[in-house]
Scaffold this active site. Structure first.
Site, PDB file in Angstrom:
ATOM      1  N   THR A  12       0.727  -1.239  -0.128  1.00 31.30           N
ATOM      2  CA  THR A  12      -0.106  -0.026   0.142  1.00 31.30           C
ATOM      3  C   THR A  12       0.914   1.004  -0.099  1.00 31.30           C
ATOM      4  O   THR A  12       0.367   2.252  -0.658  1.00 31.30           O
ATOM      5  CB  THR A  12      -0.815   0.014   1.403  1.00 31.30           C
ATOM      6  OG1 THR A  12      -1.955  -1.029   1.150  1.00 31.30           O
ATOM      7  CG2 THR A  12      -1.717   1.322   1.340  1.00 31.30           C
ATOM      8  N   SER A  56      -0.889  -9.591  -1.658  1.00 32.12           N
ATOM      9  CA  SER A  56      -1.775 -10.821  -1.823  1.00 32.12           C
ATOM     10  C   SER A  56      -1.159 -11.558  -3.127  1.00 32.12           C
ATOM     11  O   SER A  56      -1.676 -12.602  -3.305  1.00 32.12           O
ATOM     12  CB  SER A  56      -2.983 -10.339  -2.474  1.00 32.12           C
ATOM     13  OG  SER A  56      -3.415  -9.398  -1.190  1.00 32.12           O
ATOM     14  N   THR A  86       0.990  -5.322   3.702  1.00 30.05           N
ATOM     15  CA  THR A  86       0.871  -6.016   5.003  1.00 30.05           C
ATOM     16  C   THR A  86       0.087  -7.124   5.083  1.00 30.05           C
ATOM     17  O   THR A  86       0.084  -7.945   5.949  1.00 30.05           O
ATOM     18  CB  THR A  86      -0.011  -4.878   6.012  1.00 30.05           C
ATOM     19  OG1 THR A  86      -1.384  -4.612   5.213  1.00 30.05           O
ATOM     20  CG2 THR A  86       0.578  -3.508   6.380  1.00 30.05           C
ATOM     21  N   THR A 156       1.099 -11.677  13.525  1.00 31.47           N
ATOM     22  CA  THR A 156      -0.194 -11.902  12.610  1.00 31.47           C
ATOM     23  C   THR A 156      -0.843 -10.462  12.172  1.00 31.47           C
ATOM     24  O   THR A 156      -0.741  -9.702  13.129  1.00 31.47           O
ATOM     25  CB  THR A 156      -1.181 -12.783  13.372  1.00 31.47           C
ATOM     26  OG1 THR A 156      -0.782 -14.183  13.585  1.00 31.47           O
ATOM     27  CG2 THR A 156      -2.461 -12.943  12.516  1.00 31.47           C
TER      28      THR A 156
END
Ligand code: ASP
Length: 329
Positions: A12, A56, A86, A156
């Protein structure tokens, strides 16, 4: 000043909204460096592009590329920063912790929840804090994000929007960002062992989440496929419904490891606690203890690429390789 190599992987921080309003990769690493002139006051920075993607889209081949790049440059730099989206940052951090054993330098993964040209972007601060954490000179693989300094293979992503996007619920943080980054850990003794690069991963694994009503036939199809290993996210402390037990046994006989982790946000397997856990242990299920999904899945992919046989994988999951799991004794 410390010499630091930044490996740029996008995310991002380097994105911009397109004319449909979707964030997609746009800026390059040199744009990022221009936005943070202070960097050159706190470290001597070199930067290399690995990829510029939404994380992703990360694949294990990119973990391999990053691991090799770090190993090749290990004596030239005092630390490494990986700018990363992230969404899968914790997977990359975990994967690198296995691929780069006996790592004698700090490696920090960071990024941003807001693009660099948004007012109030968090990415610039995160990047500066990453450099300051490296300046402590304590070898480990960290995620530095928001106010947190976490052990990468214990972390996480817990929020899609909070500026504290990560947490490590089963392990205390390694430090915190207050006015300055503060590490709680003491400097480790200098390592005598040499860096061991093992950068390969076997991506042919499957992750299943149990739920009441889940039909074992779907897992059965997986066992009969090309799949080489399974992670089963079980109830509570490693509890498995009775109708899955014979399947797990068959997988074990086919040399296909079935690793059990807990679905609980804060959870560890204790499979002897209930009969429904013990039954799975009896037929060969492998307890994943308090590993995150990210650590367990990358450890399985790494283990399969290096060791294959189910008994070797069992031994591997009984061993703390890189601080990814709590094993008492
Ligand atoms: N989708 C983005 C990514 O993982 C999210 C982020 O960077 O925060 O690349």
């Amino acid at each position: 000043m410390k010499k630091i190599l930044i490996l740029f992987c996008g995310g991002t921080l380097a994105m911009k909204r397109d004319n449909r309003g979707n964030l997609s990769p746009y800026y390059e690493s040199k744009d990022l460096i221009k936005r943070v002139p202070h960097l050159s006051e706190i470290a001597a920075i070199d930067i290399e592009n690995i990829v510029n993607i939404d994380s992703s889209n990360f694949q294990p081949e990119i973990w391999t590329e990053i691991a090799i790049k770090i190993a090749d440059n290990i004596s030239k730099y005092e630390g490494f920063i990986i700018i990363h989206g992230t969404d899968t940052m914790a997977y990359t951090a975990s994967a690198l912790s296995f691929a780069l054993l006996n790592l004698g330098k700090p490696v920090v993964l960071t990024g941003g929840q807001k693009p660099m040209d948004d007012i109030g972007t968090d990415g610039i601060n995160n990047l500066i804090n990453a450099v300051l954490v490296i300046n402590y000179g304590i070898p480990d693989i960290y995620i530095v994000f928001g106010t947190k300094i976490l052990k990468g293979n214990r972390a996480t992503k817990i929020s899609e929007s909070s500026l504290d996007a990560f947490d490590s619920v089963m392990r205390l943080p390694l430090g915190e960002i207050a006015l300055e980054p503060k590490l709680f850990i003491k400097e480790k003794k200098t390592r005598s062992q040499k860096l061991k690069l093992k950068p390969k991963f076997e991506p042919d694994i499957v992750i299943f989440d149990l739920f009441p009503g889940f039909r074992p036939k779907y897992l059965d199809e997986i066992i009969e496929s090309q799949c080489k290993g399974v992670i089963l996210k079980s109830f509570g402390s490693g509890n498995i419904p009775d109708n899955f037990i014979s399947l797990i046994g068959r997988a074990n006989q086919k040399d296909l490891p079935v690793v059990i982790i807990s679905q609980c946000y804060k959870g560890s397997t204790q499979m002897q606690l209930y009969e429904v856990g013990q039954n799975a242990l009896n037929v060969g299920a492998i307890p994943g203890r308090d590993m995150t999904l990210e650590a367990a899945s990358t450890k399985l992919m790494w283990g399969l690429a290096n060791y294959k046989a189910v008994n070797k994988i069992r031994k591997l999951f009984n061993t703390n390789i890189a601080g990814e799991v709590t094993i008492s004794n």
